[in-house]
Design a protein around this motif. Structure first.
Motif, PDB file in Angstrom:
ATOM      1  N   GLU A  41      -0.918  -2.758   6.018  1.00  0.00           N
ATOM      2  CA  GLU A  41       0.035  -3.845   6.303  1.00  0.00           C
ATOM      3  C   GLU A  41      -0.363  -4.679   7.504  1.00  0.00           C
ATOM      4  O   GLU A  41      -0.004  -5.846   7.599  1.00  0.00           O
ATOM      5  CB  GLU A  41       1.436  -3.262   6.523  1.00  0.00           C
ATOM      6  N   GLU A  42      -1.092  -4.075   8.427  1.00  0.00           N
ATOM      7  CA  GLU A  42      -1.546  -4.872   9.579  1.00  0.00           C
ATOM      8  C   GLU A  42      -2.481  -5.979   9.073  1.00  0.00           C
ATOM      9  O   GLU A  42      -2.416  -7.131   9.517  1.00  0.00           O
ATOM     10  CB  GLU A  42      -2.277  -3.975  10.585  1.00  0.00           C
ATOM     11  N   LEU A  43      -3.322  -5.613   8.109  1.00  0.00           N
ATOM     12  CA  LEU A  43      -4.268  -6.604   7.581  1.00  0.00           C
ATOM     13  C   LEU A  43      -3.550  -7.700   6.799  1.00  0.00           C
ATOM     14  O   LEU A  43      -3.854  -8.896   6.980  1.00  0.00           O
ATOM     15  CB  LEU A  43      -5.328  -5.890   6.725  1.00  0.00           C
ATOM     16  N   THR A  44      -2.567  -7.329   5.972  1.00  0.00           N
ATOM     17  CA  THR A  44      -1.836  -8.390   5.253  1.00  0.00           C
ATOM     18  C   THR A  44      -1.077  -9.260   6.264  1.00  0.00           C
ATOM     19  O   THR A  44      -0.975 -10.467   6.097  1.00  0.00           O
ATOM     20  CB  THR A  44      -0.867  -7.814   4.185  1.00  0.00           C
ATOM     21  N   GLY A  45      -0.587  -8.624   7.341  1.00  0.00           N
ATOM     22  CA  GLY A  45       0.116  -9.377   8.392  1.00  0.00           C
ATOM     23  C   GLY A  45      -0.815 -10.378   9.074  1.00  0.00           C
ATOM     24  O   GLY A  45      -0.415 -11.513   9.373  1.00  0.00           O
ATOM     25  N   LEU A  46      -2.057  -9.968   9.276  1.00  0.00           N
ATOM     26  CA  LEU A  46      -3.019 -10.874   9.916  1.00  0.00           C
ATOM     27  C   LEU A  46      -3.329 -12.077   9.017  1.00  0.00           C
ATOM     28  O   LEU A  46      -3.540 -13.194   9.500  1.00  0.00           O
ATOM     29  CB  LEU A  46      -4.318 -10.121  10.250  1.00  0.00           C
ATOM     30  N   ASN A  53      -0.636 -19.923  11.258  1.00  0.00           N
ATOM     31  CA  ASN A  53      -1.256 -20.556  12.427  1.00  0.00           C
ATOM     32  C   ASN A  53      -2.196 -21.698  12.058  1.00  0.00           C
ATOM     33  O   ASN A  53      -2.935 -22.192  12.894  1.00  0.00           O
ATOM     34  CB  ASN A  53      -1.995 -19.500  13.259  1.00  0.00           C
ATOM     35  N   GLY A  54      -2.208 -22.053  10.771  1.00  0.00           N
ATOM     36  CA  GLY A  54      -2.921 -23.279  10.381  1.00  0.00           C
ATOM     37  C   GLY A  54      -4.371 -23.096   9.966  1.00  0.00           C
ATOM     38  O   GLY A  54      -5.096 -24.083   9.863  1.00  0.00           O
ATOM     39  N   PHE A  55      -4.781 -21.860   9.708  1.00  0.00           N
ATOM     40  CA  PHE A  55      -6.178 -21.671   9.262  1.00  0.00           C
ATOM     41  C   PHE A  55      -6.239 -21.804   7.739  1.00  0.00           C
ATOM     42  O   PHE A  55      -6.453 -20.826   7.017  1.00  0.00           O
ATOM     43  CB  PHE A  55      -6.700 -20.300   9.717  1.00  0.00           C
ATOM     44  N   THR A 266     -10.111 -19.025   3.593  1.00  0.00           N
ATOM     45  CA  THR A 266     -10.170 -18.969   5.054  1.00  0.00           C
ATOM     46  C   THR A 266      -9.222 -17.947   5.693  1.00  0.00           C
ATOM     47  O   THR A 266      -9.653 -17.176   6.563  1.00  0.00           O
ATOM     48  CB  THR A 266      -9.913 -20.376   5.650  1.00  0.00           C
ATOM     49  N   PRO A 267      -7.924 -17.905   5.313  1.00  0.00           N
ATOM     50  CA  PRO A 267      -7.014 -17.002   6.037  1.00  0.00           C
ATOM     51  C   PRO A 267      -7.478 -15.547   6.025  1.00  0.00           C
ATOM     52  O   PRO A 267      -7.371 -14.848   7.049  1.00  0.00           O
ATOM     53  CB  PRO A 267      -5.691 -17.161   5.281  1.00  0.00           C
ATOM     54  N   ALA A 268      -8.028 -15.085   4.892  1.00  0.00           N
ATOM     55  CA  ALA A 268      -8.472 -13.683   4.835  1.00  0.00           C
ATOM     56  C   ALA A 268      -9.692 -13.481   5.736  1.00  0.00           C
ATOM     57  O   ALA A 268      -9.850 -12.413   6.345  1.00  0.00           O
ATOM     58  CB  ALA A 268      -8.799 -13.295   3.401  1.00  0.00           C
ATOM     59  N   GLN A 269     -10.525 -14.485   5.829  1.00  0.00           N
ATOM     60  CA  GLN A 269     -11.704 -14.333   6.699  1.00  0.00           C
ATOM     61  C   GLN A 269     -11.292 -14.242   8.168  1.00  0.00           C
ATOM     62  O   GLN A 269     -11.841 -13.449   8.934  1.00  0.00           O
ATOM     63  CB  GLN A 269     -12.647 -15.519   6.513  1.00  0.00           C
ATOM     64  N   VAL A 270     -10.307 -15.065   8.537  1.00  0.00           N
ATOM     65  CA  VAL A 270      -9.809 -15.046   9.924  1.00  0.00           C
ATOM     66  C   VAL A 270      -9.217 -13.659  10.219  1.00  0.00           C
ATOM     67  O   VAL A 270      -9.471 -13.057  11.271  1.00  0.00           O
ATOM     68  CB  VAL A 270      -8.746 -16.165  10.127  1.00  0.00           C
ATOM     69  N   ALA A 271      -8.464 -13.146   9.252  1.00  0.00           N
ATOM     70  CA  ALA A 271      -7.816 -11.842   9.425  1.00  0.00           C
ATOM     71  C   ALA A 271      -8.853 -10.723   9.508  1.00  0.00           C
ATOM     72  O   ALA A 271      -8.779  -9.839  10.371  1.00  0.00           O
ATOM     73  CB  ALA A 271      -6.860 -11.584   8.261  1.00  0.00           C
ATOM     74  N   LEU A 272      -9.830 -10.761   8.621  1.00  0.00           N
ATOM     75  CA  LEU A 272     -10.841  -9.692   8.597  1.00  0.00           C
ATOM     76  C   LEU A 272     -11.683  -9.681   9.871  1.00  0.00           C
ATOM     77  O   LEU A 272     -12.103  -8.618  10.334  1.00  0.00           O
ATOM     78  CB  LEU A 272     -11.744  -9.851   7.365  1.00  0.00           C
ATOM     79  N   ALA A 273     -11.892 -10.858  10.454  1.00  0.00           N
ATOM     80  CA  ALA A 273     -12.678 -10.925  11.696  1.00  0.00           C
ATOM     81  C   ALA A 273     -12.001 -10.070  12.767  1.00  0.00           C
ATOM     82  O   ALA A 273     -12.659  -9.387  13.562  1.00  0.00           O
ATOM     83  CB  ALA A 273     -12.795 -12.372  12.167  1.00  0.00           C
ATOM     84  N   GLU A 274     -10.673 -10.092  12.772  1.00  0.00           N
ATOM     85  CA  GLU A 274      -9.911  -9.323  13.739  1.00  0.00           C
ATOM     86  C   GLU A 274      -9.870  -7.843  13.334  1.00  0.00           C
ATOM     87  O   GLU A 274     -10.115  -6.942  14.139  1.00  0.00           O
ATOM     88  CB  GLU A 274      -8.474  -9.916  13.775  1.00  0.00           C
ATOM     89  N   PHE A 275      -9.588  -7.622  12.065  1.00  0.00           N
ATOM     90  CA  PHE A 275      -9.337  -6.254  11.589  1.00  0.00           C
ATOM     91  C   PHE A 275     -10.601  -5.389  11.595  1.00  0.00           C
ATOM     92  O   PHE A 275     -10.527  -4.166  11.752  1.00  0.00           O
ATOM     93  CB  PHE A 275      -8.713  -6.295  10.187  1.00  0.00           C
TER      94      PHE A 275
END
Ligand code: PMP
Ligand code: GLN
Length: 380
Positions: A41-46, A53-55, A266-275
């Motif tokens: 869920e942290e990843l889906t949240g990201l 946030n506009g990505f 894009t949004p999943a890539q931004v999230a995965l970069a963090e996760f």
């Protein structure tokens, strides 16, 4: 209109056939490989946060820069190689697409590609659509080991690429250091590329070390190494993965990618970069899936199937000599319709339908699903 098919031998693939049949008959589906439990869920949240946030516009063609950097860091941490995020990593819409793009970047009509059967069903059509010839070599049954003597005999001046897949779909076999040594000695002083399908890199059991090509700079020099986030984070529907290759090879890969997909969600890539910074999330996967393998194996001992060993992936194969002598496809279809349990017949992973009478089971499922499946299999 008359269309001369570029892939005349290709029909609907086995995953679609079995998943459709499973849905029609409300069968428990241990066929197509996908988890039936929720993802992190942290990843889906990201991802949701990235969208808020506009990505939401195009990512750069090779992929979100922070994600490529995180992947390069992960590769260094896991395999000790220095890979350039700028020139040697490209984010793709899944591992299948990465494999297709790599083959399209290197193959010309008349080229030959050595691969090992049973194999993931996209490989041969991906070769043939490029006018090249697939040269399948059987893995030695029942251990599904590579017959390196046969590989040596198959290599000739037309050989453009050797494809490997470890951990292996559909059999759960894995490549060892001795296989790497054989591969090295075969490709040395040749112009043969290696395509290494490592989508199950984190699903390897019993303390075995994953023999990634990324560990071996002399092999990496001539390789395209393909990965899938779907397998790592239990999100096969995201269709997101990446390819790693040395800069001159990646330059050609990107020419294909640029005019096919151009860039990924894009949004999943931004999230995965963090996760991706959470090493535990991918390091814990082997243990989690090994427990599932062991639980399923224990339950299956109550049936008349004979399971073969699985050292990696989320698949395990089984023979059924105590149940029937039907061809595997017939049995898989009958079990779905009559017993309410879907599997994949391993003959579908051979170009000539070689039938050793083996079914593949996907154990990446909730324990309740595995229990419900085995209830049904016990009646067979
Ligand atoms: N290679 C193999 C061996 C696989 O099993 C899969 C999973 N379907 C893939 C590549 C590609 O995965 P995806 O395209 O879903 O990322
Ligand atoms: N990799 C998955 C499997 O082998 C499914 C791939 C697909 O549906 N194309 O079951």
């Amino acid at each position: 209109m008359n269309i001369a098919s570029k892939l005349p031998a290709v029909g609907t693939n086995i995953f679609t056939v079995m998943s459709t049949l499973a849905a029609e008959h409300k069968a428990v589906n241990l066929g197509q490989g996908f988890p039936d439990f929720p993802m992190n869920e942290e990843l889906t949240g990201l991802v949701a946060a990235a969208m808020k946030n506009g990505f939401n516009q195009y990512a750069p063609m090779p992929g979100w820069p922070a994600l490529r950097e995180a992947i390069a860091e992960k590769i260094h941490f896991l395999y000790g190689s220095n890979v350039s995020p700028d020139t040697e990593i490209t984010i793709t819409p899944g591992g299948t697409y990465a494999i297709y793009s790599a083959l399209t970047a290197i193959l010309n009509p008349g080229d030959e590609v050595i691969l090992f059967e049973p194999c993931y069903d996209s490989y041969i059509p991906n070769i043939e659509i490029n006018g090249a010839k697939a040269v399948p070599i059987n893995l030695v049954y029942p251990e599904y080991k590579i017959d390196w003597k046969a590989v040596r005999a198959a290599v000739n001046e037309k050989t453009r690429c050797i494809m490997i897949n470890t951990p292996h779909n559909p059999t759960g076999s894995v490549i060892g250091p001795e296989d790497i040594a054989e591969l090295r000695s075969i490709v040395k002083d040749t112009n043969i590329f290696i395509l290494s399908d490592e989508v199950y890199e984190h699903l390897i059991f019993d303390g075995i070390t994953h023999q990634s090509i990324l560990r071996y700079p002399d092999l990496l020099e001539r390789s395209f190494v393909c990965f899938s986030f779907g397998k790592v984070y239990n999100c096969t529907g995201w269709k997101l993965g990446y390819c790693v290759a040395p800069a001159p090879l990646m330059k050609e890969f990107r020419k294909v990618h640029q005019f096919n997909c151009f860039s990924c969600f894009t949004p999943a890539q931004v999230a995965l970069a963090e996760f991706l910074k959470h090493r535990d999330a991918y390091l814990g996967l082997s243990g989690f899936m090994q427990e599932k393998r062991d639980y399923f194996t224990k339950l299956m001992s109550r049936t008349r199937f004979t399971l073969q060993p699985s050292y990696g992936s989320y698949f395990i194969c089984g023979t059924y000599e105590r149940i029937s002598d039907e061809p595997d496809k017939e049995l898989a279809i009958r079990l779905t319709k009559e017993a309410g349990i879907a599997t994949i017949p391993v003959s579908s992973f051979y170009h000539n339908g070689k039938d050793d009478k083996v079914l593949r089971f996907c154990f990446s499922k909730k324990n309740e699903t595995l229990e419900a499946a085995v209830e049904k299999l016990m009646k067979c």
